[in-house]
Enzyme design. Structure first.
Site, PDB file in Angstrom:
ATOM      1  CG  ASN A   7      -1.832   1.149   1.325  1.00 29.05           C
ATOM      2  OD1 ASN A   7      -1.806   2.038   0.469  1.00 29.05           O
ATOM      3  ND2 ASN A   7      -2.649   1.182   2.353  1.00 29.05           N
ATOM      4  NE  ARG A  90      -6.081   1.702  -0.336  1.00 24.06           N
ATOM      5  CZ  ARG A  90      -5.989   2.901   0.235  1.00 24.06           C
ATOM      6  NH1 ARG A  90      -4.854   3.299   0.777  1.00 24.06           N
ATOM      7  NH2 ARG A  90      -7.019   3.701   0.250  1.00 24.06           N
ATOM      8  CG  HIS A 180     -12.885   3.832   2.713  1.00 23.97           C
ATOM      9  ND1 HIS A 180     -13.586   4.813   3.374  1.00 23.97           N
ATOM     10  CD2 HIS A 180     -11.582   4.003   3.042  1.00 23.97           C
ATOM     11  CE1 HIS A 180     -12.748   5.568   4.071  1.00 23.97           C
ATOM     12  NE2 HIS A 180     -11.524   5.091   3.886  1.00 23.97           N
ATOM     13  NE  ARG A 241      -9.538  12.629   4.074  1.00 24.32           N
ATOM     14  CZ  ARG A 241      -9.561  11.347   3.764  1.00 24.32           C
ATOM     15  NH1 ARG A 241     -10.518  10.861   2.998  1.00 24.32           N
ATOM     16  NH2 ARG A 241      -8.640  10.524   4.218  1.00 24.32           N
ATOM     17  CD  GLU A 385      -8.995  -0.989   3.411  1.00 23.11           C
ATOM     18  OE1 GLU A 385      -9.011  -0.228   2.451  1.00 23.11           O
ATOM     19  OE2 GLU A 385      -8.775  -0.615   4.576  1.00 23.11           O
TER      20      GLU A 385
END
Ligand code: AMP
Length: 399
Positions: A7, A90, A180, A241, A385
């Site tokens: 990742n 990823r 996601h 965010r 993940e």
């Protein structure tokens, strides 16, 4: 069969080496501060830990160090990279080009890089890491890319289009992509299995709540809508965010501050959310602690998140014409009983009722939280993940 899952970010390269025979993690770590100076943290399943400063001018040196850590010296877990069957990467943005995992070729890397305009922070870094990996691992080791956006490609146009002129979609590919996706796919499948139901028969609202948060409506195993949009900025309030904001407020604030578009983007991505509203922290634990001590703005940030999630549950229940299960995952979803409690409060109209004691006492494990009376099953489902990327990688190379 061993799979290395990677990742990569612009300055970091996280990895896990997974033994797919029993899906156990043999080693994991992070090459951090790439392009700045360099730091490697590496941990093996049997508890050996390496933390060392390095020199990582580019992702290539980071990969070389990662290979060294895995294969040589007292922190190694394999003798040679030839023992690894494949590498799974990823990738954040696959846009409309990629709706499933695929094998890496130089053309695929160029295509991923070509999508960088849609994910400036991530895709170029992924391309750098893919090129570096190709240089460092044996040429015979296949590499697979798994896209965060792919699961959301089943959304219908009425869910993914914005009310901007259609030409912006045609010319600039402006639409909702959702993120996601690998996590939502993993947890919704794991939930169906835990419930002993066929995923095709379920209507699930999946809440991935962490530093970045997204809510997804999963109907019959397919995403029909999701809260993140063109970028991972949309949707609910997050660590730094802002989530969804009236677009006119964005142009208004930019003009008041004299921000360029890039500066405004930074402001919304890095200085907003929990941090911006509370003035305390971007971290949910700090927000909870401050709220408990009576900090009104921390309480407000926390209330905003729970309220926004409740509204998504309502709207996605409408979109799916029902809801069978609600699931929580991600750092906050798995660990914060406070957030889960607030989300599930005052939801009796939906028939959502959780066992408070069980909710308080459960962290980070698969658990049904709803009471027998609850019309909707509520679960914590830990995400993984990396494991799904490894499974996808094996599935693809076995074809
Ligand atoms: P993630 O991005 O999925 O790693 O999630 C990070 C978020 O999870 C941060 O806001 C953390 O504060 C939050 N988190 C992690 N552990 C806990 C915990 N025990 N209680 C509350 N929030 C937590």
């Amino acid at each position: 069969m061993l799979v290395l899952v990677v990742n990569a970010g612009s300055s970091s390269l996280k990895y896990q080496l997974i033994n797919m025979d029993d899906e156990s993690v043999l080693a994991k770590g992070n090459c951090d501060r790439i392009g700045i100076d360099g730091h490697l943290s590496h941990k093996t399943a049997d508890g050996r830990k390496l933390d060392t400063d390095c020199t990582f001018p580019t992702h290539t040196e980071a990969f070389e160090k990662l290979v060294e850590a895995l294969t040589t010296g007292e922190y190694s877990v394999i003798k040679s990279m030839d023992e690894i069957s494949a590498v799974g990467h990823r990738i954040v943005q696959g846009a409309e080009v990629f709706d499933r995992p695929c094998l890496v070729t130089p053309e695929i890397i160029d295509q991923i890089d070509g999508l960088a305009e849609l994910a400036p922070v991530h895709n170029h870094a992924h391309a750098l890491a893919l090129r570096a990996c190709t240089k460092v691992i044996p040429a015979t080791t296949p590499q697979v890319v798994v896209f965060d956006t792919a699961f959301h490609q089943t959304m219908p146009p009425k869910a993914y289009m914005f009310g901007l002129p259609y030409e912006d979609y045609e010319k600039y590919h402006v639409r909702k992509y959702g993120f996601h996706g690998t996590s939502h796919r993993f947890v919704s499948a794991a939930l169906a299995e835990a419930m002993g139901k066929n995923i095709e028969d379920l209507k699930i609202v999946s809440c991935h709540l962490g530093n970045g948060s997204s809510i997804t409506a999963v109907k019959g195993g397919k995403c029909i809508d999701t809260s993140m949009g063109f970028t991972p900025l949309d949707g609910v309030l997050m660590g730094t965010r802002c989530g969804a904001v009236d677009p006119s407020a964005v142009t208004f604030v930019a003009s008041k501050h004299g921000f360029t578009p890039d500066e405004m983007s930074q402001y919304m991505n890095k200085q907003s959310g929990f941090l911006g509203v509370s003035g305390v922290s971007s971290d949910n634990r700090d927000i909870n602690d401050a709220a408990e001590k009576g900090n009104a703005r921390a309480q407000l940030a926390s209330d905003m998140l729970a309220y926004e999630i409740q509204k998504y549950i309502g709207s996605y229940t409408a979109a799916m014409d029902g809801i069978d299960a609600l699931l929580f995952t991600g750092g906050i979803g798995e660990n914060s009983w406070e957030v889960r409690e607030r989300v599930c409060q005052n939801m009796s109209y939906f028939g959502i009722e959780i066992d408070d004691e069980l909710n308080h006492s459960t962290r980070g494990q698969l658990m049904k939280l709803s009471t027998p009376n609850s019309k909707v099953e509520v679960w914590i489902v830990p995400t993984n993940e990396e494991l799904l990327i490894a499974r996808d990688t094996i599935a693809l190379i076995s074809k």
